[in-house]
Design a protein around this motif. Structure first.
Motif, short mmCIF file in Angstrom:
data_model
loop_
_atom_site.label_atom_id
_atom_site.label_comp_id
_atom_site.label_asym_id
_atom_site.label_seq_id
_atom_site.Cartn_x
_atom_site.Cartn_y
_atom_site.Cartn_z
N ARG A 275 41.84 30.56 43.40
CA ARG A 275 40.76 29.94 42.61
C ARG A 275 40.68 28.45 42.90
O ARG A 275 39.61 27.91 43.18
CB ARG A 275 41.02 30.11 41.12
CG ARG A 275 40.79 31.47 40.60
CD ARG A 275 40.72 31.50 39.07
NE ARG A 275 40.23 32.80 38.67
CZ ARG A 275 41.02 33.85 38.42
NH1 ARG A 275 42.32 33.72 38.45
NH2 ARG A 275 40.49 35.01 38.10
N VAL B 162 37.50 26.46 44.69
CA VAL B 162 36.81 25.42 43.92
C VAL B 162 36.79 24.12 44.73
O VAL B 162 35.78 23.43 44.81
CB VAL B 162 37.55 25.25 42.57
CG1 VAL B 162 37.28 23.91 41.97
CG2 VAL B 162 37.16 26.36 41.63
N GLN C 12 31.69 27.67 43.01
CA GLN C 12 31.80 27.76 41.55
C GLN C 12 32.28 29.16 41.18
O GLN C 12 31.76 30.15 41.68
CB GLN C 12 30.43 27.50 40.92
CG GLN C 12 30.32 27.85 39.44
CD GLN C 12 31.15 26.92 38.56
OE1 GLN C 12 31.10 25.70 38.72
NE2 GLN C 12 31.93 27.50 37.65
N GLU C 13 33.24 29.21 40.26
CA GLU C 13 33.72 30.53 39.83
C GLU C 13 32.79 31.15 38.79
O GLU C 13 32.29 30.46 37.90
CB GLU C 13 35.13 30.41 39.22
CG GLU C 13 35.72 31.79 38.97
CD GLU C 13 37.03 31.78 38.17
OE1 GLU C 13 37.71 32.81 38.17
OE2 GLU C 13 37.36 30.74 37.56
N TRP D 4 32.34 34.85 36.15
CA TRP D 4 32.95 36.06 35.58
C TRP D 4 31.79 36.95 35.13
O TRP D 4 30.92 36.48 34.40
CB TRP D 4 33.80 35.75 34.34
CG TRP D 4 35.13 35.10 34.55
CD1 TRP D 4 35.39 33.98 35.28
CD2 TRP D 4 36.38 35.51 33.97
NE1 TRP D 4 36.73 33.68 35.17
CE2 TRP D 4 37.36 34.59 34.38
CE3 TRP D 4 36.75 36.57 33.13
CZ2 TRP D 4 38.69 34.69 33.99
CZ3 TRP D 4 38.08 36.66 32.74
CH2 TRP D 4 39.04 35.73 33.18
N PHE E 258 31.85 32.34 43.56
CA PHE E 258 32.86 33.36 43.87
C PHE E 258 33.34 33.98 42.57
O PHE E 258 33.20 33.38 41.50
CB PHE E 258 34.04 32.76 44.65
CG PHE E 258 35.01 31.95 43.81
CD1 PHE E 258 36.15 32.54 43.28
CD2 PHE E 258 34.78 30.61 43.55
CE1 PHE E 258 37.04 31.80 42.51
CE2 PHE E 258 35.67 29.86 42.79
CZ PHE E 258 36.80 30.45 42.26
N GLU E 259 33.86 35.17 42.67
CA GLU E 259 34.47 35.83 41.51
C GLU E 259 35.72 36.55 41.98
O GLU E 259 35.75 37.11 43.07
CB GLU E 259 33.51 36.83 40.86
CG GLU E 259 34.14 37.58 39.67
CD GLU E 259 33.14 38.32 38.78
OE1 GLU E 259 31.92 38.21 39.04
OE2 GLU E 259 33.59 39.00 37.84
N LEU F 170 37.94 39.72 45.74
CA LEU F 170 37.32 38.39 45.74
C LEU F 170 36.02 38.51 46.51
O LEU F 170 36.01 39.05 47.62
CB LEU F 170 38.24 37.38 46.43
CG LEU F 170 37.59 36.12 46.99
CD1 LEU F 170 37.02 35.26 45.87
CD2 LEU F 170 38.61 35.30 47.79
N VAL G 134 36.34 25.98 38.15
CA VAL G 134 36.75 27.29 37.67
C VAL G 134 35.94 27.60 36.42
O VAL G 134 35.45 26.71 35.73
CB VAL G 134 38.27 27.37 37.37
CG1 VAL G 134 39.07 27.27 38.65
CG2 VAL G 134 38.69 26.34 36.35
N HIS G 135 35.79 28.88 36.15
CA HIS G 135 35.03 29.35 34.99
C HIS G 135 35.70 28.84 33.72
O HIS G 135 36.93 28.69 33.66
CB HIS G 135 35.01 30.88 35.02
CG HIS G 135 34.05 31.51 34.05
ND1 HIS G 135 34.39 31.74 32.74
CD2 HIS G 135 32.78 31.95 34.20
CE1 HIS G 135 33.36 32.31 32.12
NE2 HIS G 135 32.38 32.46 33.00
N THR H 155 38.62 30.88 32.67
CA THR H 155 39.82 30.62 33.48
C THR H 155 40.52 29.39 32.94
O THR H 155 41.73 29.34 32.75
CB THR H 155 39.43 30.39 34.95
OG1 THR H 155 38.82 31.56 35.46
CG2 THR H 155 40.64 30.02 35.80
N ASN I 192 26.69 33.58 33.65
CA ASN I 192 26.94 32.90 34.92
C ASN I 192 25.83 31.95 35.34
O ASN I 192 25.53 31.82 36.52
CB ASN I 192 27.19 33.94 36.02
CG ASN I 192 28.52 34.63 35.84
OD1 ASN I 192 29.47 34.02 35.34
ND2 ASN I 192 28.61 35.88 36.22
#
Ligand SMILES: [Zn+2]
Lengths: 863, 341
Positions: A559, A563, A568-569, A571, A634-635, A655, B107-108, B111, B333
């Protein structure tokens, strides 16, 4: 559960502000979700203590100039009386009856300046009472309806009741409706109305283990235990002086496991009148509509003691018996339904019955769904037979709570009775509820209670006896209490406690159906002691052996790396549909692996657990292309693949990345307008694997998700760990990405189950060399089909230890080269760890490289 | 000759005085002291002088040259300095202009929240232990003391699968038995994070998918007082050192005694605001001592072993900390949301 404070006061004395009562109950596990005051401070309409008072009616005269108005003279405790002009229809019967003071009639009197709701307007509109002439007579006071006081929407007439009706006369004690600290005598004119009818209703949340609090006495018992006050249950005595019930009613219960107890009583000569004002008032406070004295008493007893009960019309049952058994008793049978049997409930709805719905019946047919709702046929209706009185068969029974729960859900009938029975009502309460209801029917409705009670109770449950070891109690709670202290707290809650020296032997009261073992008693002790008084300590227990947590740590590292590389992550929902995922495979056969499929999906297009995480990221990318110019997401998460054998699917960590749009974020000082292309994703992946110290090879491949010719598989040795490339235009279209024509959408989908174990814990670093490097440029001509990776790898393999670095800086295909050829130009860096390289050294290396590359790849130096 | 030298010297001095700027100075130097410069050329005169005159002339010429070199050096330094100043002056920027944006990702928010929780509980010795999303009814309910048709099941509406007995976990408590069976007979301190699912209407306040973090400690010396202490320390590290905690009796089938923990509202410091609904308290988590039946199902003898468990909602924590008013944002998202954290 709604609980008026005044009603609580019938069973427990307390002198605490409302907020403190609420907090005590909340901390004790009966969460008070809201407090609704009526007339008191905090109410939507607070009754002015000076200007809204109890008045006693002295006289009613006709208004001299208006047929529809009267002049009512009222004593309100002042030196002078007050004469009020009013049109209240319930005063008309008293016109010209002279002095009424002996009648003891009371009504709320509002004086000038009081704020009330306007009775003539829809809804609740506040208005201040002002003096004005009414048909020539000046009026500056008002007798109030319930609507004007904010009690209900009733505005047919004023509240006009005798002092008896203001008083609870239901129990052996008579207690005022509202017992204010100043102890009110409700028949004292001039008493602030707030002290007579003012109240506060607590709304208490009922948890699965607090079924005991679905009654007013249940809450009162808890409050008494929490504050250490005496709990006074209502009296269950009944005066039975009617003809015996023997030979008039018989009972049989076919399924005692579903219907462990059935109590029946007969009350004759019940007057079908409205119930007394205090009872109506309490029912209204808890949100029930008063109907008539029979129905109201049935509901009142259910609310008060928690025993739902049912009143059948005795005469209807008798007439049915005259058909099925002339001269014999009414025969009540509880049983499961016959095949195809239906039942029409009080509300007129006809229900198909499930095989487990237990019924109250007689040989002529069914009468009610036990514990849930009465049937239409045996309902007591006002004045059915034209008679002024009714004869009642009163039922109070016990039902298996799980069966009631299933039945109520299946029939979709959610009555107050079903609510209580489905949470558990102990069979012992059936007798108490029946006696209480019968006595109220006698006292308040003029009924005569038949002697004898029919009680079918084949197998009373054993009492729950629990031994409490003080060491266990201390180890669980962290509290060091003596056996006597613990015993006293349990006794307050109604437990029977015997101190045996080394332990307490505790018998749970019947209403505590949640008690199973000593841990339950420890909770009771903690509750009553007060959770807040229990100390807060630091864990002193042995620290467990620590385990390594490699997978999580590596996932988190992945992660952080992504980043840092500008992604950007996200979910996503993991519940998806096959159709959503099939968009990844345009023109190809769908994924035929079985899905984990929901039998109760939240929506038709959310019915399976995902197989692929790329579909999730594509949905996120699609939504963002509506407003974002640069999308790089990305997830990391699980996909769910049903295994061949075994019950549960494999949950595999994947991923996926998606990149499209502008390479550089928009800025006034923007660099380029260039869009992400294949090499951007490739660059991210190169840097990603370099960061993880994992060697990955790329190999051209084809896959329906990706654009032919721009697809690579990622290889760790022989093992494929993922795919990357530019997405097939059909996929971009399928996911409805808002992108320009020909704008590349790049994606990668990696198997972290395979990748994460490859990340090395240890790797060697290259020493920094002090001798100067020599740089050489080399342009090689090869066939266009030779992959750049092959050229670079041949260079590295052939270069020997002196070749430290190889960097591609130009790729050329075109007119300056023969057709079918391309040129790749590299910067080569040579460096030795122990000496300065000479021109001769380098030219020797270069010559060797060229020879080897020509042999291996047919490469020639570009002239 | 000497006179000529003095005249030239005078000329050169005047010219140097007149020269402004680096270019003019450098031209002056060329014309005066350079190989073809007026003063330099005077060296040639030496040959024409008598042996008696020569030393005086030579000495004077050297003096003149040195004097001019020094004067030039001084003036050039000044000129260079002025030039630099001018350059700097011309190069002033509007320092308030927005910078060029780097390409960045984040990060989300979940997270990030989970990492905060891992860190705080990690410091107290709790390790992350992850278990599955698709679970058996047995792990999710039965072994946690939820019998079939028990009213407690109605607190959690499940998603069922077409495989009998297989559901989507409704809480991460479902991993308790797995952790116990894995660790037995060692003591346990773990946090169980993960995605949970409940068949609820999706609104601004409730989601059908949400994360949870379950805390589980098992050992032979763990009390309700330890539960209070551990969670109070957690609350202070997560929400501020001056937070007060309040424990209320509650009900969960798998704990006894059970409690809800509230913290004093960090937005109004307990005075009352619309976030805490004017109570001064925020509901943060449910907790309790592990029910003996659950300990037994996990393999631990409830006469000897004790334990506590707590369940937290990372979304709820994030919503409170950042004032997020719509829970649906977490899985929507939208970059405009995600980029704020
Ligand atoms: Zn607040």
């Amino acid at each position: 559960m709604r609980v008026p404070l005044s009603w609580l006061r019938d069973y427990v004395d307390f002198d605490l502000p409302i907020d403190e009562v609420a907090e005590l109950l909340t901390n004790g596990g009966l969460e008070v979700e809201s407090i609704t005051a009526v007339g008191l401070p905090g109410a939507e309409l607070e009754w002015d203590r000076e200007r809204i008072v109890l008045g006693r009616l002295l006289r009613v005269e006709q208004h001299p100039d208006a047929d529809r108005l009267v002049l009512a003279t009222v004593d309100y405790g002042a030196a002078e009386t007050k004469t009020v002009v009013t049109g209240a229809p319930n005063l008309f019967p008293y016109i010209g009856r002279g002095d009424l003071s002996a009648e003891g009639l009371f009504s709320p009197l509002a004086l000038e300046g009081a704020t009330l709701y306007d009775g003539h307007k829809d809804g609740r509109v506040k208005a201040k009472l002002k003096g004005r002439p009414l048909r020539g007579i000046y009026n500056d006071a008002m007798l109030c309806s319930e609507k004007e006081l904010g009690i209900s929407d009733e505005h047919e007439g004023i509240i006009l009741v005798t002092s008896d009706e203001l008083r609870v006369t239901s129990s052996d004690r008579s207690s005022p409706v509202a017992r204010h600290p100043s102890l009110v005598t409700p028949d004292l004119p001039g008493t602030p109305l707030a002290d007579v009818l003012g109240d506060a209703v607590l709304e208490i949340a009922i948890l699965p283990n607090t079924a005991r609090a679905t009654s007013i006495i249940g809450v009162a018992r808890e409050l008494a235990a929490l504050i250490g006050a005496e709990f006074r249950p209502p009296s269950y005595d009944v005066v039975m002086d009617g003809p015996s019930i023997d030979g008039r009613v018989t009972l049989s219960t076919e399924n005692p496991e579903l219907n462990p107890r059935f109590v029946a009583m007969v009350i004759e000569g019940v007057r079908q009148t409205p119930s007394p004002y205090w009872m109506q008032y309490r029912l209204r406070l808890v949100g029930q509509r008063p109907i008539n004295v029979v129905v109201d008493i049935s509901n009142y007893v259910m609310l008060e003691v928690g025993q739902p009960n049912h009143t059948f019309d005795y005469d209807v049952l008798r007439r049915r018996a005259d058909v099925y058994a002339p001269g014999d008793p009414i025969h009540i049978v509880t049983r499961l339904p016959h095949p195809g049997e239906t039942l029409t409930t009080l509300d007129g709805a006809t229900h198909k019955l499930e095989p487990y719905n237990i019924l109250v019946t007689d040989p002529a047919g069914n009468l009610s769904v036990g514990g849930i709702m009465g049937g239409l046929e045996s309902e007591i209706t006002d004045g059915t037979s034209g008679a002024a009185t009714t004869n009642v068969l009163l039922e109070a029974a016990a039902w298996d709570f799980i069966n009631i729960r299933r039945s109520a859900n299946a029939l979709d009938i959610h009555t107050e009775a079903a609510y209580r029975f489905s949470r558990g009502v102990h069979p012992s309460l059936a007798m108490l509820g029946a006696r209480r209801a019968a006595e109220l029917l006698r006292q308040l409705a003029g009924g005569t209670v038949a002697q004898g009670i029919v009680d079918n109770y084949p197998r009373p449950p054993e009492p729950v006896v629990v031994d409490l070891d003080p060491v266990y109690a201390r180890k669980l709670s962290g509290l060091d209490l003596s056996l006597d202290q613990m015993g006293e707290m349990l006794a307050r809650l109604g437990f029977t406690v015997e101190n045996q020296g080394d332990r307490l032997r505790v018998v749970a009261p019947d209403h505590r159906m949640d008690i199973e073992g000593p841990h339950d008693l420890v909770e009771e002790i903690c509750r009553i002691y007060g959770y807040d008084r229990i100390p807060s300590t630091r864990l002193a227990d042995t620290l467990p052996p620590q385990r390594s947590n490699v997978k999580l740590e590596r996932e988190e590292r992945v992660r952080d790396t992504l980043v840092r590389l500008g992604l950007q992550e996200v979910w996503s929902y993991r519940i998806t549909s096959a159709a959503r995922e099939a968009r990844l495979l345009p023109g190809a056969p769908p994924d035929d692996r079985p899905y984990v499929t929901l039998s109760n999906p939240p929506a038709p297009d959310r019915n399976v657990m995902r197989h692929t995480i790329l579909s999730s990221v594509m949905e996120a990318a699609s939504n963002n292309t509506r407003h974002a110019e640069r999308v790089a997401l990305f997830e990391i998460g699980e996909v769910y693949i049903s295994g061949e054998d075994g019950l549960l699917p494999d949950e595999l960590t994947r991923l996926a990345m998606v990149m499209t749009g502008k390479r550089d974020p928009r800025s006034w000082a923007a660099g380029s307008e260039a869009k992400f292309d294949f090499l951007d994703l490739k660059g991210v992946l190169d840097a990603f694997f370099a960061d993880l110290h994992v060697e990955i090879a790329y190999e051209a491949t084809s896959h329906p998700t990706y654009r032919p010719g721009r697809t690579a598989r990622l290889l760790a040795g022989e093992r494929q760990i993922g795919l990357m490339g530019e997405l097939h235009p059909g996929v971009v279209k399928g996911f409805e990405l808002r992108v320009d024509r020909d704008q590349p959408v790049l994606a990668a989908d990696l198997d972290l189950e395979a990748l994460l174990p490859l990340i090395p814990n240890f790797y060697r670093y290259d020493s920094l060399l002090t001798y100067p490097p020599v740089r050489e440029d080399l342009a090689l001509v090869v066939d266009v089909g030779v992959p750049a990776a092959a050229v670079e790898s041949a260079l590295r393999q052939s270069g020997g230890v002196l070749l430290r670095d190889v960097t591609l800086f130009d790729v050329y295909e075109g007119s300056q080269l023969p057709p079918g050829k391309k040129s790749l130009a590299y910067h080569l860096t040579f460096q030795a760890p122990n000496r300065t390289l000479t021109d001769e050294d380098v030219s020797k290396q270069r010559g060797r490289l060229l020879r080897l590359l020509e042999q291996q790849l047919g490469a020639k130096l570009r002239e | 000759m000497l006179e000529e030298l003095e005249n030239k010297y005078k000329e050169a001095t005047d010219a140097l005085d007149a020269a402004e700027g680096r270019a003019a100075l450098e031209a002056w130097y060329r014309d005066t002291l350079g190989k073809k410069g007026g003063i330099y050329l005077l060296t040639r005169n030496l040959g024409a002088l008598s042996a008696e005159e020569r030393p005086a002339y030579g000495r004077r010429l050297n003096e003149v040259k040195a004097g001019l070199e020094a004067a030039y050096g001084e003036k050039l330094a000044l000129a260079e300095d002025a030039e630099l100043q001018a350059q700097i002056a011309a190069g002033a920027l509007d320092v308030t202009l927005p910078g060029r944006k780097p390409a960045e990702g984040r990060v989300h928010i979940i997270t990030r929240t989970l990492r905060d929780l891992y860190r705080v509980f990690g410091d107290m010795g709790f390790q992350v232990y992850r278990t599955r999303d698709v679970e058996t009814d047995e792990m999710n309910f039965e072994l946690l003391n939820f019998p079939p048709h028990h009213p407690a099941r109605e607190m959690q509406d499940s998603f069922y699968t077409t495989d009998e007995g297989v559901i989507l976990r409704t809480h991460t408590s479902a991993g308790q038995i797995r952790a116990m069976r894995d660790y037995y007979p060692e003591p346990i301190r773990v946090v169980l994070p993960g995605m949970c699912y409940r068949n609820e209407q999706v609104t601004a306040r409730s989601e059908m998918q949400f994360t949870q973090l379950e805390l589980l400690a098992v050992g032979d010396n763990i009390t309700f007082a330890d539960l209070k202490g551990t969670l109070t320390e957690f609350a202070r590290r997560m929400f501020g050192a001056d937070r007060q905690t309040r424990f209320r009796a509650s009900y969960f089938p798998f704990t006894e005694p059970s409690a809800e923990m509230d913290i004093s509202c960090f937005l109004c410091n307990g005075k009352g605001c619309n976030i805490c609904k004017y109570t001064g308290w925020l509901e943060i988590l449910g907790c309790g001592m592990v029910h003996p039946t659950v300990l037994r199902n996990g393999g631990y003898d409830p006469q000897k072993y004790f334990g506590f468990a707590a369940g937290l909602g990372p979304e709820r924590i994030a919503m409170l900390k950042y004032g997020i008013d719509d829970i649906r944002q977490f899985w929507a998202n939208d970059l405009r949301f995600l980029e704020q954290f």
